[in-house]
Scaffold this active site. Sequence first.
Site, PDB file in Angstrom:
ATOM      1  N   GLU A  57     -15.950  15.277  -1.994  1.00  0.00           N
ATOM      2  CA  GLU A  57     -15.305  16.183  -2.943  1.00  0.00           C
ATOM      3  C   GLU A  57     -13.796  16.149  -2.724  1.00  0.00           C
ATOM      4  OE1 GLU A  57     -17.038  20.019  -3.523  1.00  0.00           O
ATOM      5  OE2 GLU A  57     -19.037  19.342  -2.960  1.00  0.00           O
ATOM      6  N   HIS A  93     -11.091  28.138  -8.922  1.00  0.00           N
ATOM      7  CA  HIS A  93     -11.716  26.818  -9.050  1.00  0.00           C
ATOM      8  C   HIS A  93     -11.181  26.150 -10.313  1.00  0.00           C
ATOM      9  CE1 HIS A  93     -14.616  23.579  -9.203  1.00  0.00           C
ATOM     10  NE2 HIS A  93     -15.050  23.935  -8.005  1.00  0.00           N
ATOM     11  N   ARG A 137      -9.515  27.180   0.526  1.00  0.00           N
ATOM     12  CA  ARG A 137     -10.731  26.625   1.126  1.00  0.00           C
ATOM     13  C   ARG A 137     -10.958  25.172   0.729  1.00  0.00           C
ATOM     14  NH1 ARG A 137     -16.032  26.119  -0.579  1.00  0.00           N
ATOM     15  NH2 ARG A 137     -15.695  27.364  -2.473  1.00  0.00           N
ATOM     16  N   LEU A 163     -20.440  27.309   2.775  1.00  0.00           N
ATOM     17  CA  LEU A 163     -21.796  27.499   3.290  1.00  0.00           C
ATOM     18  C   LEU A 163     -21.831  27.279   4.799  1.00  0.00           C
ATOM     19  CD1 LEU A 163     -23.926  25.713   0.527  1.00  0.00           C
ATOM     20  CD2 LEU A 163     -23.858  28.163   0.992  1.00  0.00           C
ATOM     21  N   ARG A 220      -7.974  22.035  -4.408  1.00  0.00           N
ATOM     22  CA  ARG A 220      -8.283  22.842  -5.581  1.00  0.00           C
ATOM     23  C   ARG A 220      -7.069  23.561  -6.161  1.00  0.00           C
ATOM     24  NH1 ARG A 220     -14.080  25.515  -3.726  1.00  0.00           N
ATOM     25  NH2 ARG A 220     -15.320  23.652  -4.145  1.00  0.00           N
ATOM     26  N   HIS A 250     -12.875  31.982  -8.033  1.00  0.00           N
ATOM     27  CA  HIS A 250     -14.056  31.373  -7.430  1.00  0.00           C
ATOM     28  C   HIS A 250     -14.356  31.882  -6.033  1.00  0.00           C
ATOM     29  CE1 HIS A 250     -17.123  28.428  -6.636  1.00  0.00           C
ATOM     30  NE2 HIS A 250     -16.419  27.818  -5.698  1.00  0.00           N
TER      31      HIS A 250
END
Length: 395
Positions: free
Chosen positions: A111, A226, A363, A369, A267, A328
């Site tokens: 990503e 996001h 982040r 997670l 992001r 987000h």
Amino acid sequence: MNKKADVVIVGTGVAGLFSALNLPDDKEIIMITKADAQSSDSFLAQGGICVLRDEQDYDSYFEDTMRAGHYENRKESVDIMIRSSGKIIEDLVGYGVEFEKDGEAFAYTREGAHSRPRILFHADVTGKEITSKLLARVREKNNVTIYEYTTMTDILEENGKCAGITVKTKSGEESSIYADYTILASGGIGGLYQHSTNFPHLTGDALEVAKKHHIRLEHLDYVQIHPTTLYSEKPGRRFLISESVRGEGALLYNKNMERFVDELLPRDVVTRAIREQMEKDGTNFVWLSMAPIEKETILSHFPNIYEHCLEEGYDVTKECIPVVPAQHYFMGGIWVDKNSHTSMPQLFAVGETSCNGVHGANRLASNSLLESLVFAKRAANLIKEQWCLEKEQAV
């Protein structure tokens, strides 16, 4: 009716569930959630979960996380998260979580802002896969009781220590839950925003309670937007188009179908570029093209995104989709130490509710997670240590 437990946990996302699973079976645990147990943002996570692939990957993983966070990350927390990742994945597999495989080995995706593929995934519903399996394991435990549609209204403070929480049910009934230890895992703040990928009932309740009791908070202005959610004029939660789509090759275009940004930048950088482009073009969205991704990959890796877009009238295998930035993730929260302990004795905070410094000011994709699981387990381990210490002192 007032209740008593050894531990009360506020929230049924991955952080709350993993905390419960790592506590002793002989301790009484009460969990509450503001909606139904499945309505946590953990269920919505699409992209995946990061893992340290090998020791040679450590330096780049650490640097990727720090760079994305604008070097405002707490280095100790980043190190703990990365070095704990392998064991966390082992735990998840042990609980029945399934990740995509390439033969016998794990398959990895990449990503934005990652220097190499290091993200494990389950199609494009990784959060649902992990959270549903953890919830199933928690429901199997006889020592855990889950109360749904129950909202925390305050914490109980006795002699400067947390002694539990007060709650209100959907019917308006108020009561107290007394506990030796309290874990706040109530998620983020998306419900406070008009456009967010979060569930609307996540309104930062724990932050208000913490502020009232002078519990230390940190970086409340660190809110992540996001860059790619499906544009819609309908009210309600925005549908996320996972960053892993861009990691697999999807491209962003302006109204003239021209690329205007490196899609794999962090992001906040991509979000800024999209907003500037929308202002320049006089549009409410930009275009995202999944044309560079093979159709078979789209259908196997991103089936949920494919189906949802189809329901909205877009076939991502044949046409571009309109995307727009939306709130987000919350990087700030209740300050905690490396073991998720807050500034108030007997009170812990984990997941998006907490701020352990891993994410810094922004982040890195798919760290949420992992961070939630790592520090939820550390909270549970410290509580177990304190129980053992109390037992030794009693003897």
